[in-house]
Design a protein around this motif. Structure first.
Motif, PDB file in Angstrom:
ATOM      1  N   GLY A 249       9.667  -0.971   3.513  1.00 52.01           N
ATOM      2  CA  GLY A 249       9.975  -1.026   2.088  1.00 52.01           C
ATOM      3  C   GLY A 249       9.523   0.178   1.291  1.00 52.01           C
ATOM      4  O   GLY A 249       9.778   0.258   0.093  1.00 52.01           O
ATOM      5  N   TYR A 250       8.846   1.133   1.914  1.00 49.35           N
ATOM      6  CA  TYR A 250       8.418   2.325   1.192  1.00 49.35           C
ATOM      7  C   TYR A 250       9.614   3.221   0.913  1.00 49.35           C
ATOM      8  O   TYR A 250      10.483   3.405   1.764  1.00 49.35           O
ATOM      9  CB  TYR A 250       7.364   3.109   1.981  1.00 49.35           C
ATOM     10  CG  TYR A 250       6.060   2.385   2.088  1.00 49.35           C
ATOM     11  CD1 TYR A 250       5.107   2.480   1.088  1.00 49.35           C
ATOM     12  CD2 TYR A 250       5.789   1.574   3.191  1.00 49.35           C
ATOM     13  CE1 TYR A 250       3.900   1.797   1.180  1.00 49.35           C
ATOM     14  CE2 TYR A 250       4.598   0.886   3.288  1.00 49.35           C
ATOM     15  CZ  TYR A 250       3.654   1.000   2.282  1.00 49.35           C
ATOM     16  OH  TYR A 250       2.479   0.318   2.377  1.00 49.35           O
ATOM     17  N   LEU A 251       9.655   3.777  -0.287  1.00 46.28           N
ATOM     18  CA  LEU A 251      10.714   4.701  -0.655  1.00 46.28           C
ATOM     19  C   LEU A 251      10.227   6.119  -0.392  1.00 46.28           C
ATOM     20  O   LEU A 251       9.135   6.498  -0.825  1.00 46.28           O
ATOM     21  CB  LEU A 251      11.078   4.534  -2.134  1.00 46.28           C
ATOM     22  CG  LEU A 251      11.554   3.135  -2.525  1.00 46.28           C
ATOM     23  CD1 LEU A 251      11.803   3.068  -4.031  1.00 46.28           C
ATOM     24  CD2 LEU A 251      12.787   2.733  -1.749  1.00 46.28           C
TER      25      LEU A 251
ATOM     26  N   ARG B 173       6.935  -2.010  -2.115  1.00 46.02           N
ATOM     27  CA  ARG B 173       7.069  -2.515  -3.477  1.00 46.02           C
ATOM     28  C   ARG B 173       7.347  -1.441  -4.517  1.00 46.02           C
ATOM     29  O   ARG B 173       6.713  -1.380  -5.554  1.00 46.02           O
ATOM     30  CB  ARG B 173       5.850  -3.321  -3.868  1.00 46.02           C
ATOM     31  CG  ARG B 173       5.704  -4.507  -2.944  1.00 46.02           C
ATOM     32  CD  ARG B 173       4.577  -5.372  -3.292  1.00 46.02           C
ATOM     33  NE  ARG B 173       4.363  -6.213  -2.121  1.00 46.02           N
ATOM     34  CZ  ARG B 173       3.971  -7.433  -2.164  1.00 46.02           C
ATOM     35  NH1 ARG B 173       3.693  -7.982  -3.300  1.00 46.02           N
ATOM     36  NH2 ARG B 173       3.816  -8.121  -1.071  1.00 46.02           N
ATOM     37  N   GLY B 174       8.291  -0.568  -4.215  1.00 50.04           N
ATOM     38  CA  GLY B 174       8.733   0.412  -5.194  1.00 50.04           C
ATOM     39  C   GLY B 174       7.971   1.724  -5.202  1.00 50.04           C
ATOM     40  O   GLY B 174       8.366   2.648  -5.887  1.00 50.04           O
ATOM     41  N   MET B 175       6.869   1.807  -4.461  1.00 47.05           N
ATOM     42  CA  MET B 175       6.145   3.073  -4.388  1.00 47.05           C
ATOM     43  C   MET B 175       7.064   4.112  -3.764  1.00 47.05           C
ATOM     44  O   MET B 175       7.789   3.825  -2.824  1.00 47.05           O
ATOM     45  CB  MET B 175       4.905   2.911  -3.511  1.00 47.05           C
ATOM     46  CG  MET B 175       4.105   4.168  -3.364  1.00 47.05           C
ATOM     47  SD  MET B 175       2.666   3.829  -2.351  1.00 47.05           S
ATOM     48  CE  MET B 175       2.939   5.008  -1.062  1.00 47.05           C
ATOM     49  N   ASN B 176       7.073   5.331  -4.307  1.00 41.63           N
ATOM     50  CA  ASN B 176       7.885   6.350  -3.655  1.00 41.63           C
ATOM     51  C   ASN B 176       7.055   7.584  -3.384  1.00 41.63           C
ATOM     52  O   ASN B 176       6.250   7.998  -4.194  1.00 41.63           O
ATOM     53  CB  ASN B 176       9.199   6.594  -4.411  1.00 41.63           C
ATOM     54  CG  ASN B 176       9.218   7.725  -5.389  1.00 41.63           C
ATOM     55  OD1 ASN B 176       9.028   8.877  -5.025  1.00 41.63           O
ATOM     56  ND2 ASN B 176       9.486   7.407  -6.643  1.00 41.63           N
TER      57      ASN B 176
ATOM     58  N   GLU C 106       1.661  -8.340   2.638  1.00 43.56           N
ATOM     59  CA  GLU C 106       2.846  -9.182   2.523  1.00 43.56           C
ATOM     60  C   GLU C 106       4.062  -8.291   2.337  1.00 43.56           C
ATOM     61  O   GLU C 106       4.009  -7.308   1.601  1.00 43.56           O
ATOM     62  CB  GLU C 106       2.720 -10.119   1.320  1.00 43.56           C
ATOM     63  CG  GLU C 106       1.531 -11.062   1.418  1.00 43.56           C
ATOM     64  CD  GLU C 106       1.278 -11.824   0.127  1.00 43.56           C
ATOM     65  OE1 GLU C 106       1.946 -11.542  -0.892  1.00 43.56           O
ATOM     66  OE2 GLU C 106       0.403 -12.695   0.134  1.00 43.56           O
ATOM     67  N   ARG C 107       5.157  -8.636   3.002  1.00 39.65           N
ATOM     68  CA  ARG C 107       6.390  -7.867   2.858  1.00 39.65           C
ATOM     69  C   ARG C 107       7.037  -8.152   1.506  1.00 39.65           C
ATOM     70  O   ARG C 107       6.907  -9.257   1.013  1.00 39.65           O
ATOM     71  CB  ARG C 107       7.345  -8.215   4.000  1.00 39.65           C
ATOM     72  CG  ARG C 107       6.820  -7.712   5.319  1.00 39.65           C
ATOM     73  CD  ARG C 107       7.863  -7.912   6.412  1.00 39.65           C
ATOM     74  NE  ARG C 107       7.337  -7.506   7.689  1.00 39.65           N
ATOM     75  CZ  ARG C 107       7.341  -6.257   8.152  1.00 39.65           C
ATOM     76  NH1 ARG C 107       7.852  -5.299   7.436  1.00 39.65           N
ATOM     77  NH2 ARG C 107       6.828  -5.975   9.324  1.00 39.65           N
ATOM     78  N   PRO C 108       7.727  -7.199   0.902  1.00 33.67           N
ATOM     79  CA  PRO C 108       7.856  -5.814   1.341  1.00 33.67           C
ATOM     80  C   PRO C 108       6.604  -5.030   0.975  1.00 33.67           C
ATOM     81  O   PRO C 108       6.096  -5.135  -0.138  1.00 33.67           O
ATOM     82  CB  PRO C 108       9.076  -5.301   0.576  1.00 33.67           C
ATOM     83  CG  PRO C 108       9.066  -6.099  -0.689  1.00 33.67           C
ATOM     84  CD  PRO C 108       8.501  -7.452  -0.320  1.00 33.67           C
TER      85      PRO C 108
END
Length: 105
Positions: free
Chosen positions: A95-97, A42-45, A37-39
């Protein structure tokens, strides 16, 4: 780009010895640990250490790619010491950082 398989939605990219394999969801193989599911990020960098962030900043600027975290210099405690880095973060379309960091003296 080291190589790609467009028919499979796959590419392997490399910069300064760091490789990332990119695979489109719904391609030949999916390894899902949870519902997709997007994103997705979810904040993982993901941190990629580079010799210099300068050429990457130039490339991002030319591409018009927005910064998630503009370039900064930061000190982090590592064990009993301190490491100083110059870094910036961009967000990929899923959405991946992705943090690029250059170690400072």
């Amino acid at each position: 780009m080291l190589y790609d398989r467009p028919e499979d939605g796959f590419a392997c990219i490399e910069r300064d010895g760091a490789r990332i394999m990119l695979d489109r969801l719904g391609s030949m193989r999916d390894w899902l640990a949870a519902p997709a599911e997007r994103p997705f990020g979810r904040g993982m960098n993901l941190e990629i250490a580079v010799a210099s962030v300068a050429p990457l900043l130039t490339a991002m600027d030319r591409a018009g790619w927005p910064m998630f975290l503009p370039v900064e210099e930061k000190a982090y405690r590592v064990g009993d010491g301190v490491v100083r880095v110059r870094q910036f973060i961009v967000q990929d379309p899923d959405g991946y950082l992705v943090r690029f960091s250059e170690r400072l003296a």
